[in-house]
Design a protein around this motif. Structure first.
Motif, PDB file in Angstrom:
ATOM      1  N   ILE A 145       0.947  -1.344   0.009  1.00 25.87           N
ATOM      2  CA  ILE A 145      -0.047   0.031   0.072  1.00 25.87           C
ATOM      3  C   ILE A 145       0.950   1.219  -0.188  1.00 25.87           C
ATOM      4  CG2 ILE A 145      -1.843   1.118   1.141  1.00 25.87           C
ATOM      5  CD1 ILE A 145      -2.544  -1.174   2.337  1.00 25.87           C
ATOM      6  N   PHE A 146       0.968   2.027  -1.105  1.00 23.28           N
ATOM      7  CA  PHE A 146       1.766   3.130  -1.208  1.00 23.28           C
ATOM      8  C   PHE A 146       1.028   4.333  -0.516  1.00 23.28           C
ATOM      9  CE2 PHE A 146       3.435   1.240  -5.375  1.00 23.28           C
ATOM     10  CZ  PHE A 146       4.425   0.650  -4.498  1.00 23.28           C
ATOM     11  N   VAL A 147       1.725   5.270   0.330  1.00 21.39           N
ATOM     12  CA  VAL A 147       0.816   6.142   1.125  1.00 21.39           C
ATOM     13  C   VAL A 147       1.737   7.562   1.106  1.00 21.39           C
ATOM     14  CG1 VAL A 147      -0.086   7.100   3.140  1.00 21.39           C
ATOM     15  CG2 VAL A 147      -0.166   4.464   2.549  1.00 21.39           C
ATOM     16  N   GLY A 148       0.933   8.550   0.390  1.00 20.28           N
ATOM     17  CA  GLY A 148       1.808   9.877   0.615  1.00 20.28           C
ATOM     18  C   GLY A 148       1.396  10.464   1.905  1.00 20.28           C
ATOM     19  N   ALA A 182       5.474   4.282   3.114  1.00 24.00           N
ATOM     20  CA  ALA A 182       5.181   5.758   3.091  1.00 24.00           C
ATOM     21  C   ALA A 182       6.203   6.606   2.195  1.00 24.00           C
ATOM     22  CB  ALA A 182       5.052   6.167   4.349  1.00 24.00           C
ATOM     23  N   PHE A 183       5.536   7.742   1.601  1.00 22.07           N
ATOM     24  CA  PHE A 183       6.552   8.807   0.866  1.00 22.07           C
ATOM     25  C   PHE A 183       6.290  10.098   1.468  1.00 22.07           C
ATOM     26  CE2 PHE A 183       5.507   5.252  -1.546  1.00 22.07           C
ATOM     27  CZ  PHE A 183       6.776   4.683  -2.293  1.00 22.07           C
ATOM     28  N   GLU A 184       7.205  10.770   1.642  1.00 25.47           N
ATOM     29  CA  GLU A 184       7.083  12.326   2.361  1.00 25.47           C
ATOM     30  C   GLU A 184       6.986  13.130   0.855  1.00 25.47           C
ATOM     31  OE1 GLU A 184       7.126  13.522   5.609  1.00 25.47           O
ATOM     32  OE2 GLU A 184       7.029  11.776   6.254  1.00 25.47           O
ATOM     33  N   LEU A 185       5.708  13.934   1.068  1.00 28.46           N
ATOM     34  CA  LEU A 185       5.389  14.757   0.178  1.00 28.46           C
ATOM     35  C   LEU A 185       5.764  16.300   0.026  1.00 28.46           C
ATOM     36  CD1 LEU A 185       1.879  13.313  -1.111  1.00 28.46           C
ATOM     37  CD2 LEU A 185       4.381  12.644  -1.794  1.00 28.46           C
ATOM     38  N   ARG A 186       6.263  16.919  -0.757  1.00 30.72           N
ATOM     39  CA  ARG A 186       6.362  18.433  -0.687  1.00 30.72           C
ATOM     40  C   ARG A 186       5.102  19.157  -0.733  1.00 30.72           C
ATOM     41  NH1 ARG A 186      11.232  20.479  -1.668  1.00 30.72           N
ATOM     42  NH2 ARG A 186      11.716  18.625  -2.952  1.00 30.72           N
ATOM     43  N   LYS A 187       5.153  19.842   0.272  1.00 31.46           N
ATOM     44  CA  LYS A 187       3.918  20.722   0.646  1.00 31.46           C
ATOM     45  C   LYS A 187       4.520  22.192   0.286  1.00 31.46           C
ATOM     46  CE  LYS A 187       1.629  17.115   1.547  1.00 31.46           C
ATOM     47  NZ  LYS A 187       0.499  16.709   0.643  1.00 31.46           N
ATOM     48  N   GLU A 193       4.793  23.603  -7.171  1.00 31.78           N
ATOM     49  CA  GLU A 193       5.603  22.775  -6.116  1.00 31.78           C
ATOM     50  C   GLU A 193       4.764  21.906  -5.333  1.00 31.78           C
ATOM     51  OE1 GLU A 193       8.899  24.661  -4.377  1.00 31.78           O
ATOM     52  OE2 GLU A 193       9.848  25.042  -6.458  1.00 31.78           O
ATOM     53  N   ASN A 194       3.668  22.301  -5.069  1.00 35.16           N
ATOM     54  CA  ASN A 194       2.722  21.466  -4.102  1.00 35.16           C
ATOM     55  C   ASN A 194       2.375  20.215  -4.620  1.00 35.16           C
ATOM     56  OD1 ASN A 194       1.129  21.096  -1.665  1.00 35.16           O
ATOM     57  ND2 ASN A 194      -0.558  21.601  -2.970  1.00 35.16           N
ATOM     58  N   ALA A 195       2.658  19.082  -3.821  1.00 33.22           N
ATOM     59  CA  ALA A 195       2.210  17.840  -4.296  1.00 33.22           C
ATOM     60  C   ALA A 195       0.970  17.617  -3.006  1.00 33.22           C
ATOM     61  CB  ALA A 195       2.964  16.689  -4.064  1.00 33.22           C
ATOM     62  N   LEU A 196      -0.295  17.967  -3.642  1.00 32.15           N
ATOM     63  CA  LEU A 196      -1.456  17.939  -2.713  1.00 32.15           C
ATOM     64  C   LEU A 196      -1.614  16.252  -2.219  1.00 32.15           C
ATOM     65  CD1 LEU A 196      -3.662  19.426  -1.398  1.00 32.15           C
ATOM     66  CD2 LEU A 196      -5.237  18.786  -3.524  1.00 32.15           C
ATOM     67  N   HIS A 197      -1.561  15.523  -2.992  1.00 33.69           N
ATOM     68  CA  HIS A 197      -1.800  14.044  -2.690  1.00 33.69           C
ATOM     69  C   HIS A 197      -0.530  13.363  -3.482  1.00 33.69           C
ATOM     70  CE1 HIS A 197      -6.161  14.943  -2.081  1.00 33.69           C
ATOM     71  NE2 HIS A 197      -5.755  14.579  -0.985  1.00 33.69           N
ATOM     72  N   LEU A 198      -0.439  11.894  -3.110  1.00 30.12           N
ATOM     73  CA  LEU A 198       0.517  11.199  -3.719  1.00 30.12           C
ATOM     74  C   LEU A 198       0.011  11.030  -5.266  1.00 30.12           C
ATOM     75  CD1 LEU A 198       3.010   9.193  -3.618  1.00 30.12           C
ATOM     76  CD2 LEU A 198       1.386   7.368  -3.048  1.00 30.12           C
ATOM     77  N   GLU A 220      14.744  12.316  -1.649  1.00 27.80           N
ATOM     78  CA  GLU A 220      15.109  11.662  -2.958  1.00 27.80           C
ATOM     79  C   GLU A 220      15.285  10.278  -3.008  1.00 27.80           C
ATOM     80  OE1 GLU A 220      18.600  12.192  -6.336  1.00 27.80           O
ATOM     81  OE2 GLU A 220      18.378  13.815  -4.993  1.00 27.80           O
ATOM     82  N   SER A 221      15.575   9.684  -1.735  1.00 21.50           N
ATOM     83  CA  SER A 221      15.916   8.033  -1.671  1.00 21.50           C
ATOM     84  C   SER A 221      14.632   7.369  -1.944  1.00 21.50           C
ATOM     85  CB  SER A 221      16.504   7.715  -0.512  1.00 21.50           C
ATOM     86  OG  SER A 221      15.774   8.166   0.519  1.00 21.50           O
ATOM     87  N   GLU A 222      13.288   8.130  -1.525  1.00 22.54           N
ATOM     88  CA  GLU A 222      11.840   7.381  -1.501  1.00 22.54           C
ATOM     89  C   GLU A 222      11.592   7.342  -3.059  1.00 22.54           C
ATOM     90  OE1 GLU A 222      10.560   8.573   2.951  1.00 22.54           O
ATOM     91  OE2 GLU A 222       9.610   9.566   1.317  1.00 22.54           O
ATOM     92  N   TYR A 223      12.122   8.690  -3.717  1.00 19.89           N
ATOM     93  CA  TYR A 223      11.631   8.810  -5.053  1.00 19.89           C
ATOM     94  C   TYR A 223      12.361   7.694  -5.888  1.00 19.89           C
ATOM     95  CZ  TYR A 223      12.562  10.317  -9.891  1.00 19.89           C
ATOM     96  OH  TYR A 223      12.968  10.300 -11.185  1.00 19.89           O
ATOM     97  N   GLN A 224      13.579   7.528  -5.499  1.00 20.43           N
ATOM     98  CA  GLN A 224      14.626   6.662  -6.314  1.00 20.43           C
ATOM     99  C   GLN A 224      14.073   5.032  -6.122  1.00 20.43           C
ATOM    100  OE1 GLN A 224      16.997   7.493  -8.424  1.00 20.43           O
ATOM    101  NE2 GLN A 224      16.950   5.449  -9.051  1.00 20.43           N
TER     102      GLN A 224
END
Length: 303
Positions: A145-148, A182-187, A193-198, A220-224
């Motif tokens: 389950i991928f979660v932003g 889980a992936f930390e998103l840029r708010k 620049e805002n990633a409202l959701h995953l 970056e490592s989560e994106y990678q």
């Protein structure tokens, strides 16, 4: 009875709740804006009008019906924006999880109670109050389950931060046999620049492909990890302008069929090169509210 079944983002869709743009109310004031992109359009006088959004959603219904999908719609609430049904609930396996959303939007959930009557009440989960979660941040993907999320100390100050660490813990507890990643998103208050959701910066597709936007991820490592998971050659990397236009918020009806916005030329050409059937529809007015095709849907059953 509806036998809920959602294990991924791409299996053949059988039943879905699609939001509605009817009676969506007057243009919000700047203070009422939930996200920076809506705010931009409110201030610029380009906020979408109801008749255009109703027309766009009708085009979506047409495509879903063409593929034999059973389409449920919410009860229409007067002067209430009910387009983004993904925000109010989501399904994992045979459980529907009610999202704990912005309090102003609670009545949107009540507008789908006629659909919930078809679901075994034991399969409807109401997370505790401390759990903040919206469906745009949650993606079932087979064993994962991928979660932003956003877990920094300033979480309460961001109206764009919708899913917290408690949500990750809750999903882990409810689905112990799955890996919750889980992936930390840029708010940001800057809509580019805002990633409202995953699903604003990532979308898995059929054929082992995925859409990604690197800058939507804080770490970056989560994106990678996602690049490595899908394989660099299978990833369609979108620009910040394309993220702003919601390129990653397309919607899969099956592993082969993707519904996309008709102006997403670069993406749509790539999808066809990969062998997908691309159903192009107009959805640009709805996108002004920082949501697109996936955001408008609440899939209930995939084969």
């Amino acid at each position: 009875m509806l036998h809920l079944n959602i294990n991924d983002e791409i299996s053949t869709l059988k039943a879905v709740v699609l939001g509605t743009a009817e009676s969506c109310g007057p243009v919000p004031t700047a203070e009422e804006a939930y996200d920076p992109k809506s705010l931009e359009h409110i201030l610029a006088g380009t906020y979408p009008v109801e008749k255009d959004m109703v027309r766009e959603m009708s085009a979506f219904v047409e495509v879903l019906t063409k593929y034999g999908v059973e389409v449920f719609r919410p009860d229409v609430l007067k002067d209430c924006n009910q387009i983004f049904s993904r925000d109010i609930a989501f399904v994992i396996e045979n459980k529907l999880i009610k999202a704990n959303i912005l309090p102003d939007r609670e009545k949107e959930f009540e507008a789908i109670l006629h659909v919930l009557e078809y679901i075994d009440p034991a399969h409807i989960l109401h997370p505790p109050e401390a759990v903040h979660v919206e469906g745009g941040d949650v993606m079932p993907w087979n064993d994962y389950i991928f979660v932003g999320t956003y877990t920094a100390a300033d979480y309460p100050e961001h109206i764009t931060a919708r899913t917290n660490a408690e949500a990750v813990a809750f999903l882990t507890q409810q689905f112990p046999h799955k890996t919750v990643k889980a992936f930390e998103l840029r708010k940001s208050k800057n809509a580019r620049e805002n990633a409202l959701h995953l699903d604003c910066c990532f979308q898995p597709l059929g054929k082992g492909k995925a859409i990604l936007h690197k800058n939507g991820f804080l770490v970056e490592s989560e994106y990678q990890w996602l690049v490595d998971f899908f394989g660099k050659e299978n990833v369609f990397e979108i620009t910040s302008d394309e993220m702003y236009a919601m390129f990653s918020n397309v919607f899969s009806i099956s592993p082969e069929v993707v519904v996309s916005e008709r102006t997403f030329t670069r993406l749509n050409n790539w999808l066809r090169e990969q062998g997908f059937v691309v159903e192009e529809i107009p959805y640009a007015e709805i996108s002004k509210q920082e949501g697109l095709l996936r955001c408008s849907t609440l899939p209930l059953v995939r084969a």
